[in-house]
Scaffold this active site. Structure first.
Site, short mmCIF file in Angstrom:
data_model
loop_
_atom_site.label_atom_id
_atom_site.label_comp_id
_atom_site.label_asym_id
_atom_site.label_seq_id
_atom_site.Cartn_x
_atom_site.Cartn_y
_atom_site.Cartn_z
N LYS A 189 -2.48 -5.99 2.30
CA LYS A 189 -2.09 -6.96 1.63
C LYS A 189 -0.62 -6.62 0.91
O LYS A 189 -0.38 -5.87 -0.03
CB LYS A 189 -2.92 -7.51 0.53
CG LYS A 189 -2.71 -8.76 -0.08
CD LYS A 189 -2.81 -8.90 -1.52
CE LYS A 189 -2.05 -8.49 -2.29
NZ LYS A 189 -0.84 -9.17 -2.51
N GLY A 242 0.48 0.59 -7.20
CA GLY A 242 0.90 -0.55 -7.94
C GLY A 242 0.87 -0.04 -9.52
O GLY A 242 0.57 1.18 -9.79
N SER A 243 0.82 -1.01 -10.23
CA SER A 243 0.54 -0.68 -11.70
C SER A 243 -0.73 -0.06 -12.05
O SER A 243 -1.93 -0.27 -11.46
CB SER A 243 0.69 -1.96 -12.69
OG SER A 243 -0.34 -2.87 -12.23
N THR A 244 -0.76 0.70 -13.59
CA THR A 244 -1.97 1.33 -13.75
C THR A 244 -3.16 0.26 -14.10
O THR A 244 -4.23 0.45 -13.66
CB THR A 244 -1.68 2.27 -14.77
OG1 THR A 244 -0.76 3.11 -14.45
CG2 THR A 244 -3.07 2.82 -15.59
N GLY A 247 -4.60 -0.98 -11.06
CA GLY A 247 -5.05 0.19 -10.35
C GLY A 247 -6.76 0.17 -10.94
O GLY A 247 -7.95 0.27 -10.09
N GLU A 265 -2.07 5.06 -6.72
CA GLU A 265 -0.87 5.57 -6.90
C GLU A 265 -0.38 4.50 -7.71
O GLU A 265 0.04 3.43 -7.41
CB GLU A 265 -0.05 5.75 -5.74
CG GLU A 265 -0.38 6.39 -4.56
CD GLU A 265 -0.36 7.84 -4.94
OE1 GLU A 265 0.05 8.40 -5.94
OE2 GLU A 265 -1.37 8.54 -4.41
N CYS A 300 8.59 3.94 -9.11
CA CYS A 300 7.59 4.51 -9.93
C CYS A 300 7.82 5.73 -10.54
O CYS A 300 7.30 6.00 -11.77
CB CYS A 300 6.21 4.36 -9.18
SG CYS A 300 6.36 5.54 -7.76
N GLU A 399 5.99 1.48 -18.97
CA GLU A 399 6.79 1.77 -17.83
C GLU A 399 7.41 0.19 -17.93
O GLU A 399 7.11 -0.72 -17.76
CB GLU A 399 5.64 1.85 -16.80
CG GLU A 399 6.60 2.00 -15.31
CD GLU A 399 5.72 1.95 -14.30
OE1 GLU A 399 4.88 1.21 -14.19
OE2 GLU A 399 6.02 2.93 -13.33
P1 NDP Z 1 1.08 -4.60 -9.57
O1 NDP Z 1 0.03 -3.63 -9.79
O2 NDP Z 1 1.10 -5.80 -10.15
O3 NDP Z 1 0.87 -5.17 -8.13
C1 NDP Z 1 0.72 -4.25 -6.84
C2 NDP Z 1 -0.35 -4.84 -5.81
O4 NDP Z 1 -1.46 -5.34 -6.36
C3 NDP Z 1 0.41 -6.27 -5.29
O5 NDP Z 1 -0.05 -6.27 -3.95
C4 NDP Z 1 -0.51 -7.45 -6.14
O6 NDP Z 1 -0.55 -8.62 -5.73
C5 NDP Z 1 -1.90 -6.57 -6.31
N1 NDP Z 1 -2.36 -7.36 -7.36
C6 NDP Z 1 -1.91 -7.84 -8.45
N2 NDP Z 1 -3.00 -8.23 -9.45
C7 NDP Z 1 -4.06 -8.08 -8.69
C8 NDP Z 1 -5.45 -8.21 -9.03
N3 NDP Z 1 -5.86 -8.94 -9.78
N4 NDP Z 1 -6.43 -7.82 -8.06
C9 NDP Z 1 -6.01 -7.16 -6.97
N5 NDP Z 1 -5.02 -7.03 -6.73
C10 NDP Z 1 -3.62 -7.35 -7.49
O7 NDP Z 1 2.25 -3.88 -9.39
P2 NDP Z 1 3.72 -4.49 -8.86
O8 NDP Z 1 3.59 -4.92 -7.69
O9 NDP Z 1 4.32 -5.17 -10.02
O10 NDP Z 1 4.59 -3.17 -8.89
C11 NDP Z 1 4.92 -2.02 -9.81
C12 NDP Z 1 4.09 -1.27 -10.10
O11 NDP Z 1 3.91 -0.32 -9.02
C13 NDP Z 1 4.56 -0.19 -11.07
O12 NDP Z 1 3.83 -0.25 -12.12
C14 NDP Z 1 5.02 1.08 -10.50
O13 NDP Z 1 4.82 2.18 -11.09
C15 NDP Z 1 3.97 0.93 -9.12
N6 NDP Z 1 4.03 1.81 -8.05
C16 NDP Z 1 3.64 3.08 -8.05
C17 NDP Z 1 3.91 4.19 -7.02
C18 NDP Z 1 3.40 5.17 -6.80
O14 NDP Z 1 3.51 5.66 -5.65
N7 NDP Z 1 2.67 5.81 -7.96
C19 NDP Z 1 5.08 3.50 -6.17
C20 NDP Z 1 5.75 2.28 -6.19
C21 NDP Z 1 5.20 1.30 -7.29
P3 NDP Z 1 0.72 -9.52 -6.03
O15 NDP Z 1 2.00 -8.94 -6.37
O16 NDP Z 1 0.69 -10.35 -4.98
O17 NDP Z 1 0.00 -10.36 -7.12
#
Ligand code: NDP
Length: 496
Positions: A189, A242-244, A247, A265, A300, A399
């Site tokens: 996804k 994605g975000s903490t 996660g 991650e 990130c 962040e």
């Molecule tokens: P989000 O956590 O908002 O989203 C990440 C993914 O999770 C997207 O596909 C999003 O879908 C999905 N998502 C959002 N809400 C939900 C939910 N309630 N249930 C299930 N899935 C969900 O992060 P961002 O896309 O805003 O990316 C930025 C974040 O990613 C930053 O915090 C960054 O630090 C982190 N990141 C970490 C990395 C690492 O390797 N540690 C590398 C790159 C980024 P949708 O967008 O479609 O809503």
């Protein structure tokens, strides 16, 4: 990059895959719903993409499970899977201009970064796991003479991957390449802001020889498609970047469903520690500027906290500020552009609110701070530097995910380590010094997954990447990533 390539002309011609990719076919969402992909470059609607929900995720998981059970991929010899993945890497290279353009239009990064940074790394990642998979041996455990214990690695089955928008294909490839190499089926996804390149790669994977059902892409919202994948009873593992905050939701989804393996991650607040004895202050200043302004700080491990020894504070900060001028936001489709757009209006608003908060809490706004290029219809923020930041302030703790640097001074190495570790995150730290003993001592004290010394690089696909603390657990990249996509089986044989 091909110097003669006319990106604007190509952008006018390019076609978008806007349906989900399930069971080897492009299909509409069962509900028929779509969502608009608005380009942050100029605010134009690029495409109306299938908005997958629980039903579509279920179809994709069913297709993935059927492919796994039939063994059409999992039971192929590692050598065959290797051939297919190398072919996929070649196709990604062949279509790198198109894929780079999709990423730039979708999420606003400069085309030169997309083409020369992201796409090269994606192809390398896919090739690397393809190359690796027929060179891994299983184990025989030490046992008494009358027994033989085999410890073998097996694929898990169906792997779900949920990824963010900042490096759309690269974050996806860090998951799907090792997962596929190990013989799993994958349901990916992508983020709602950046589904276009993943959908095109699904098609290329089929062309490379990945059988139908083995690689599926379900674009859609996190709360619907992401959650459905996280809660699905027939998904064996969920790899998330994605975000903490989100996660943590995946841990909950797993606990409330089938206890699937979850690897996370998540975010970071990288401290970039610069000592007065740094051998090359210009290189360190370049590392500091690139570290926070590359990809508009939507990284990130962005070096968002500059911890600088008080003796060199003035000279160092003026060097970073001078370099920041190279990062004035400009047209993402111009090959010379170093900083493009923010991903969308929401992220722009969020970053601007952090800038306001920094001022409210008493930090000094030393550079930038504003939204620019509004006339384009896109979303752009200037490179921004805060000085006199204290580590307790919101801009040093949260962040921001934007081009905003927080500068904090320190006097001693112990103080620098204390400041660096005073964060809920632990993804990466950068360190600049001429003293190797001090560097090693500090590196051991830092509670982070990666420490870079006298560089900002952190290594390629051959080294693991991931966090301590609330930056997550599990590692992407390197052979260690395969641990997330395989399980160990012990076969214990009596020899009489
Ligand atoms: P989000 O956590 O908002 O989203 C990440 C993914 O999770 C997207 O596909 C999003 O879908 C999905 N998502 C959002 N809400 C939900 C939910 N309630 N249930 C299930 N899935 C969900 O992060 P961002 O896309 O805003 O990316 C930025 C974040 O990613 C930053 O915090 C960054 O630090 C982190 N990141 C970490 C990395 C690492 O390797 N540690 C590398 C790159 C980024 P949708 O967008 O479609 O809503």
């Amino acid at each position: 990059m091909n110097a003669a390539f006319d990106w604007r002309a190509e952008a006018a011609r390019i076609s978008f895959r806007d349906q989900a990719y399930i069971g080897g076919q492009f299909v509409d969402a069962v509900s028929g719903e779509t969502f608009d992909r608005v380009s942050p470059v100029d605010g134009a609607v690029l495409a109306r993409v299938a908005a997958c929900d629980k039903q579509d995720v279920d179809r994709a998981v069913t297709a993935a499970r059927a492919a796994f059970e039939k063994g059409i991929w999992a039971d192929q010899s590692p050598k065959n899977r290797k051939r297919v993945l190398i072919r996929l890497a070649e196709l990604i290279q062949k279509h790198a201009n198109e894929l780079a353009l999709l990423e730039t239009l979708d999420m606003g990064k400069p085309i030169a970064n997309a083409r020369n940074g992201d796409l090269r790394a994606v192809a390398e990642c896919v090739r690397w796991y393809g190359e690796a998979i027929d060179k891994l041996y299983d184990e025989i455990a030490p046992t008494p003479k009358n027994a033989l214990a085999l410890v073998t690695r097996e694929p898990l089955g169906v792997v779900g991957a949920v990824v963010p928008w900042n490096f759309p294909l690269l974050m996806a490839a860090w998951k799907f390449a090792p997962a596929l190499a190990a013989g799993n089926s994958v349901v990916l996804k992508p983020a709602e802001q950046s589904p276009l390149s993943a959908l095109r790669v699904a098609e290329l994977a089929a062309e490379a020889g990945v059988p139908p059902g083995v690689f599926n892409v379900v674009p859609g919202m996190g709360e619907t498609a992401g959650q459905a994948l996280g809660r699905h009873m027939d998904v064996d593992a969920l790899a998330f970047t994605g975000s903490t905050e989100v996660g943590k939701l995946f841990l909950k989804y797993s606990a409330e469903s089938n206890m699937k393996i979850v690897s996370l991650e998540c975010g970071g607040k990288t401290p970039n520690i610069v000592f007065a004895d740094t051998p090359d202050l210009d290189a360190a200043a370049k590392g500091a500027a690139d570290g926070i302004f590359y990809n508009s700080g939507q990284v990130c491990d962005a070096a968002s906290r500059l911890l600088v020894e008080d003796k060199i504070h003035d000279v160092f900060l003026s060097k970073v500020a001078a370099l920041a001028k190279n990062y004035q936001p400009s047209d993402p489709l111009d090959e010379k552009t170093q900083m493009g757009a923010m991903v969308d209006a929401t992220q722009t608003k969020r970053v601007l609110s952090y800038i306001a908060k920094g001022q409210e809490e008493g930090a000094t706004l030393a550079l930038g701070g504003g939204q620019v290029r509004k006339e384009t219809g896109g979303f752009y923020i200037e490179p921004t530097i805060f000085d006199h930041v204290e580590n307790r302030m919101t801009i040093a703790r949260e962040e921001i995910f934007g081009p905003v640097l927080s500068t904090i001074t320190f006097k001693t190495a112990d103080e620098a380590v204390k400041l660096a570790n005073d964060s809920k995150y632990g993804l990466e730290a950068n360190l600049w010094t001429n003293d190797l003993t001090k560097a090693h001592r500090i590196a051991r004290s830092l509670r982070v997954g990666t420490v870079t010394i006298n560089n900002r690089d952190g290594g390629g696909i051959e080294v693991p990447f991931g966090g301590y603390k609330q930056s997550g657990f599990g590692r992407d990249k390197s052979l260690h990533a395969l641990d997330k996509y395989t399980q160990l089986k012990t076969t214990y044989i009596s020899l009489g």
